[in-house]
Scaffold this motif. Structure first.
Motif, PDB file in Angstrom:
ATOM      1  N   MET A   1      65.772  16.483  27.428  1.00 33.42           N
ATOM      2  CA  MET A   1      67.093  16.550  26.814  1.00 33.42           C
ATOM      3  C   MET A   1      67.074  15.730  25.529  1.00 33.42           C
ATOM      4  O   MET A   1      66.354  14.755  25.424  1.00 33.42           O
ATOM      5  N   ASN A   2      67.900  16.152  24.579  1.00 35.99           N
ATOM      6  CA  ASN A   2      67.957  15.430  23.322  1.00 35.99           C
ATOM      7  C   ASN A   2      69.391  15.058  22.955  1.00 35.99           C
ATOM      8  O   ASN A   2      70.344  15.534  23.566  1.00 35.99           O
ATOM      9  N   ARG A   3      69.504  14.183  21.973  1.00 31.55           N
ATOM     10  CA  ARG A   3      70.795  13.675  21.510  1.00 31.55           C
ATOM     11  C   ARG A   3      71.125  14.167  20.100  1.00 31.55           C
ATOM     12  O   ARG A   3      71.892  13.526  19.388  1.00 31.55           O
ATOM     13  N   ILE A   4      70.562  15.281  19.693  1.00 30.67           N
ATOM     14  CA  ILE A   4      70.782  15.761  18.325  1.00 30.67           C
ATOM     15  C   ILE A   4      72.270  15.957  18.060  1.00 30.67           C
ATOM     16  O   ILE A   4      72.782  15.542  17.018  1.00 30.67           O
ATOM     17  N   LYS A   5      72.974  16.553  19.002  1.00 27.02           N
ATOM     18  CA  LYS A   5      74.405  16.810  18.822  1.00 27.02           C
ATOM     19  C   LYS A   5      75.167  15.513  18.563  1.00 27.02           C
ATOM     20  O   LYS A   5      75.968  15.429  17.629  1.00 27.02           O
ATOM     21  N   GLU A   6      74.913  14.490  19.382  1.00 28.20           N
ATOM     22  CA  GLU A   6      75.615  13.215  19.243  1.00 28.20           C
ATOM     23  C   GLU A   6      75.310  12.558  17.903  1.00 28.20           C
ATOM     24  O   GLU A   6      76.215  12.035  17.240  1.00 28.20           O
ATOM     25  N   VAL A   7      74.049  12.595  17.495  1.00 26.06           N
ATOM     26  CA  VAL A   7      73.668  11.969  16.225  1.00 26.06           C
ATOM     27  C   VAL A   7      74.310  12.699  15.052  1.00 26.06           C
ATOM     28  O   VAL A   7      74.818  12.062  14.119  1.00 26.06           O
ATOM     29  N   LEU A   8      74.330  14.016  15.091  1.00 29.18           N
ATOM     30  CA  LEU A   8      74.982  14.778  14.021  1.00 29.18           C
ATOM     31  C   LEU A   8      76.459  14.424  13.939  1.00 29.18           C
ATOM     32  O   LEU A   8      77.002  14.233  12.839  1.00 29.18           O
ATOM     33  N   GLU A   9      77.125  14.326  15.089  1.00 26.71           N
ATOM     34  CA  GLU A   9      78.548  13.981  15.105  1.00 26.71           C
ATOM     35  C   GLU A   9      78.778  12.574  14.557  1.00 26.71           C
ATOM     36  O   GLU A   9      79.708  12.354  13.788  1.00 26.71           O
TER      37      GLU A   9
ATOM     38  N   ILE B   1      63.358  16.122  12.172  1.00 22.46           N
ATOM     39  CA  ILE B   1      64.802  15.901  12.286  1.00 22.46           C
ATOM     40  C   ILE B   1      65.114  14.422  12.097  1.00 22.46           C
ATOM     41  O   ILE B   1      66.040  14.062  11.350  1.00 22.46           O
ATOM     42  N   ALA B   2      64.347  13.553  12.751  1.00 26.16           N
ATOM     43  CA  ALA B   2      64.562  12.111  12.627  1.00 26.16           C
ATOM     44  C   ALA B   2      64.400  11.657  11.182  1.00 26.16           C
ATOM     45  O   ALA B   2      65.199  10.856  10.677  1.00 26.16           O
ATOM     46  N   GLU B   3      63.392  12.189  10.501  1.00 20.90           N
ATOM     47  CA  GLU B   3      63.170  11.824   9.098  1.00 20.90           C
ATOM     48  C   GLU B   3      64.333  12.283   8.225  1.00 20.90           C
ATOM     49  O   GLU B   3      64.827  11.526   7.390  1.00 20.90           O
TER      50      GLU B   3
ATOM     51  N   LYS C   1      63.238   7.920  18.466  1.00 21.09           N
ATOM     52  CA  LYS C   1      63.681   7.536  19.819  1.00 21.09           C
ATOM     53  C   LYS C   1      65.189   7.715  19.996  1.00 21.09           C
ATOM     54  O   LYS C   1      65.656   7.895  21.113  1.00 21.09           O
ATOM     55  N   GLU C   2      65.940   7.683  18.893  1.00 23.33           N
ATOM     56  CA  GLU C   2      67.390   7.873  18.975  1.00 23.33           C
ATOM     57  C   GLU C   2      67.763   9.312  19.315  1.00 23.33           C
ATOM     58  O   GLU C   2      68.901   9.583  19.691  1.00 23.33           O
ATOM     59  N   LEU C   3      66.820  10.224  19.179  1.00 20.39           N
ATOM     60  CA  LEU C   3      67.093  11.641  19.450  1.00 20.39           C
ATOM     61  C   LEU C   3      66.761  12.054  20.876  1.00 20.39           C
ATOM     62  O   LEU C   3      67.034  13.175  21.270  1.00 20.39           O
ATOM     63  N   ILE C   4      66.161  11.142  21.633  1.00 20.42           N
ATOM     64  CA  ILE C   4      65.682  11.491  22.967  1.00 20.42           C
ATOM     65  C   ILE C   4      66.466  10.735  24.025  1.00 20.42           C
ATOM     66  O   ILE C   4      66.723   9.537  23.889  1.00 20.42           O
ATOM     67  N   ILE C   5      66.821  11.414  25.088  1.00 21.51           N
ATOM     68  CA  ILE C   5      67.482  10.795  26.227  1.00 21.51           C
ATOM     69  C   ILE C   5      66.377  10.322  27.165  1.00 21.51           C
ATOM     70  O   ILE C   5      65.525  11.102  27.586  1.00 21.51           O
TER      71      ILE C   5
END
Length: 66
Positions: free
Chosen positions: A1-9, A47-49, A56-60
């Protein structure tokens, strides 16, 4: 699972912008954001770049917090 949605928001960034920067279709980025498909590690690093964050912020984590 990833946190892409949360980071984008958190950053106020739209999926379409990320798709353009990644060179991917909106549908592919949306699949990543909705966790229907997981990006390869290389894509996750890109994406992180682009978002200027640690990958690590993109990964649960799969480990429980103590």
């Amino acid at each position: 699972m990833n946190r892409i949605k949360e980071v984008l928001e958190e950053k106020g960034i739209k999926q379409i912008w990320l798709a353009e920067k990644l060179g991917k279709s909106y549908n592919m980025v949306n699949a990543y954001v909705q966790n229907r498909q997981q990006p390869r590690l290389e894509i996750l690093m890109n994406i992180a770049e682009i978002l200027d964050i640690d990958v690590k912020e993109l990964i649960i984590s799969n480990k429980k917090q103590k």
